[in-house]
Design an enzyme around this catalytic site. Structure first.
Site, PDB file in Angstrom:
ATOM      1  N   ALA A   1      -4.026   3.468  -8.398  1.00  0.00           N
ATOM      2  CA  ALA A   1      -3.765   3.754  -9.810  1.00  0.00           C
ATOM      3  C   ALA A   1      -2.541   3.008 -10.333  1.00  0.00           C
ATOM      4  O   ALA A   1      -2.517   2.586 -11.490  1.00  0.00           O
ATOM      5  CB  ALA A   1      -3.606   5.256 -10.015  1.00  0.00           C
ATOM      6  N   PHE A   2      -1.526   2.842  -9.509  1.00  0.00           N
ATOM      7  CA  PHE A   2      -0.312   2.164  -9.958  1.00  0.00           C
ATOM      8  C   PHE A   2      -0.594   0.713 -10.348  1.00  0.00           C
ATOM      9  O   PHE A   2       0.038   0.170 -11.259  1.00  0.00           O
ATOM     10  CB  PHE A   2       0.759   2.221  -8.860  1.00  0.00           C
ATOM     11  CG  PHE A   2       2.102   1.743  -9.304  1.00  0.00           C
ATOM     12  CD1 PHE A   2       2.942   2.569 -10.041  1.00  0.00           C
ATOM     13  CD2 PHE A   2       2.537   0.467  -8.993  1.00  0.00           C
ATOM     14  CE1 PHE A   2       4.190   2.128 -10.461  1.00  0.00           C
ATOM     15  CE2 PHE A   2       3.787   0.021  -9.402  1.00  0.00           C
ATOM     16  CZ  PHE A   2       4.613   0.855 -10.144  1.00  0.00           C
ATOM     17  N   GLU A   3      -1.554   0.089  -9.691  1.00  0.00           N
ATOM     18  CA  GLU A   3      -1.881  -1.315  -9.947  1.00  0.00           C
ATOM     19  C   GLU A   3      -2.856  -1.508 -11.106  1.00  0.00           C
ATOM     20  O   GLU A   3      -3.027  -2.625 -11.602  1.00  0.00           O
ATOM     21  CB  GLU A   3      -2.452  -1.957  -8.678  1.00  0.00           C
ATOM     22  CG  GLU A   3      -1.456  -2.088  -7.549  1.00  0.00           C
ATOM     23  CD  GLU A   3      -1.230  -0.799  -6.753  1.00  0.00           C
ATOM     24  OE1 GLU A   3      -0.194  -0.725  -6.063  1.00  0.00           O
ATOM     25  OE2 GLU A   3      -2.070   0.122  -6.821  1.00  0.00           O
TER      26      GLU A   3
ATOM     27  N   ARG B   1     -13.730  17.400 -11.446  1.00  0.00           N
ATOM     28  CA  ARG B   1     -13.678  16.506 -12.607  1.00  0.00           C
ATOM     29  C   ARG B   1     -14.434  15.190 -12.391  1.00  0.00           C
ATOM     30  O   ARG B   1     -14.502  14.359 -13.291  1.00  0.00           O
ATOM     31  CB  ARG B   1     -12.219  16.224 -12.976  1.00  0.00           C
ATOM     32  CG  ARG B   1     -11.568  17.436 -13.612  1.00  0.00           C
ATOM     33  CD  ARG B   1     -10.054  17.395 -13.535  1.00  0.00           C
ATOM     34  NE  ARG B   1      -9.455  18.545 -14.194  1.00  0.00           N
ATOM     35  CZ  ARG B   1      -9.407  19.778 -13.716  1.00  0.00           C
ATOM     36  NH1 ARG B   1      -9.961  20.042 -12.535  1.00  0.00           N
ATOM     37  NH2 ARG B   1      -8.838  20.759 -14.389  1.00  0.00           N
TER      38      ARG B   1
ATOM     39  N   HIS C   1       6.174  11.405  -5.704  1.00  0.00           N
ATOM     40  CA  HIS C   1       5.338  10.210  -5.838  1.00  0.00           C
ATOM     41  C   HIS C   1       4.288  10.374  -6.931  1.00  0.00           C
ATOM     42  O   HIS C   1       4.029   9.445  -7.705  1.00  0.00           O
ATOM     43  CB  HIS C   1       4.681   9.922  -4.475  1.00  0.00           C
ATOM     44  CG  HIS C   1       3.856   8.688  -4.449  1.00  0.00           C
ATOM     45  ND1 HIS C   1       2.480   8.722  -4.485  1.00  0.00           N
ATOM     46  CD2 HIS C   1       4.203   7.377  -4.385  1.00  0.00           C
ATOM     47  CE1 HIS C   1       2.019   7.486  -4.442  1.00  0.00           C
ATOM     48  NE2 HIS C   1       3.042   6.657  -4.378  1.00  0.00           N
TER      49      HIS C   1
ATOM     50  N   THR D   1       5.557  15.352  -2.601  1.00  0.00           N
ATOM     51  CA  THR D   1       6.722  14.546  -2.988  1.00  0.00           C
ATOM     52  C   THR D   1       6.610  14.166  -4.466  1.00  0.00           C
ATOM     53  O   THR D   1       5.552  14.331  -5.073  1.00  0.00           O
ATOM     54  CB  THR D   1       6.792  13.250  -2.145  1.00  0.00           C
ATOM     55  OG1 THR D   1       5.681  12.417  -2.504  1.00  0.00           O
ATOM     56  CG2 THR D   1       6.759  13.551  -0.654  1.00  0.00           C
TER      57      THR D   1
ATOM     58  N   ILE E   1      -3.712  12.370  -6.855  1.00  0.00           N
ATOM     59  CA  ILE E   1      -3.720  13.775  -6.442  1.00  0.00           C
ATOM     60  C   ILE E   1      -2.312  14.156  -5.996  1.00  0.00           C
ATOM     61  O   ILE E   1      -1.714  13.486  -5.152  1.00  0.00           O
ATOM     62  CB  ILE E   1      -4.751  14.002  -5.314  1.00  0.00           C
ATOM     63  CG1 ILE E   1      -6.151  13.584  -5.798  1.00  0.00           C
ATOM     64  CG2 ILE E   1      -4.739  15.467  -4.874  1.00  0.00           C
ATOM     65  CD1 ILE E   1      -7.220  13.573  -4.719  1.00  0.00           C
TER      66      ILE E   1
ATOM     67  N   ALA F   1      -7.835   8.053  -9.302  1.00  0.00           N
ATOM     68  CA  ALA F   1      -7.492   9.446  -9.008  1.00  0.00           C
ATOM     69  C   ALA F   1      -6.126   9.500  -8.344  1.00  0.00           C
ATOM     70  O   ALA F   1      -5.896   8.853  -7.323  1.00  0.00           O
ATOM     71  CB  ALA F   1      -8.546  10.081  -8.102  1.00  0.00           C
TER      72      ALA F   1
END
EC number: 2.5.1.78
Length: 158
Positions: A58-60, A129, A90, A88, A84, A82
């Protein structure tokens, strides 16, 4: 006085759609991809007008979406992934930056970027979802993309 209303439809105009997909949590994400492709095809988009582009996670996704938008070859981008929550911070970093980055791409390039990235507290919520009792957020994102393409076409015609 009659008020004029302009809104998009789900009728697929001729257009090309890029699905930018994070591979992480693929057991959930693949259901989102299936839902998005199915929704597009059911609303008249040819499979040859759908391209799936896979990013690591997702970050990319925002950077890949930016490159896709720069090309100008697609009428809309559908971001699917996704994130999740774990134990932490993160989760907050990834979810927040993904969301902000995708909004920035949409605003910078004027290309609709539909948000189908799940940001959930548990695997159970992610499964719900991605096609069970809470619907399929990939399909919902695809419908949002169709509607935005239609709406922007109407606004540009004015």
């Amino acid at each position: 006085m009659t008020l004029k209303t302009i809104e998009g439809t789900f009728i697929a105009p001729k257009g090309r759609y890029a699905l930018v997909v994070g591979r992480f949590n693929s057991f959930v994400v693949e259901s989102l991809v299936s839902g998005a492709v199915d929704a597009l095809v059911r609303h008249g988009v040819s499979e040859s007008d759908i391209t799936i582009i896979r990013a690591p996670g997702a970050f990319e996704i925002p950077l890949v979406a930016q490159k896709v938008a720069q090309q100008g070859a697609y009428d809309a981008i559908i971001a699917l992934g996704a994130v999740i929550r774990g134990g932490t911070p993160h989760f907050e970093y990834v979810a927040g930056e993904c969301t902000k980055g995708l909004a920035q791409v949409s605003m910078e390039f004027g290309v609709p970027v539909a948000f189908g990235v799940l940001t959930v507290d548990s695997i159970e919520q992610a499964i719900e979802r991605s096609g069970t009792k809470a619907g399929n957020k990939g399909a919902e994102a695809a419908l949002s993309a169709l509607e935005m393409v239609s709406l922007l076409a109407q606004l540009e015609a004015k």
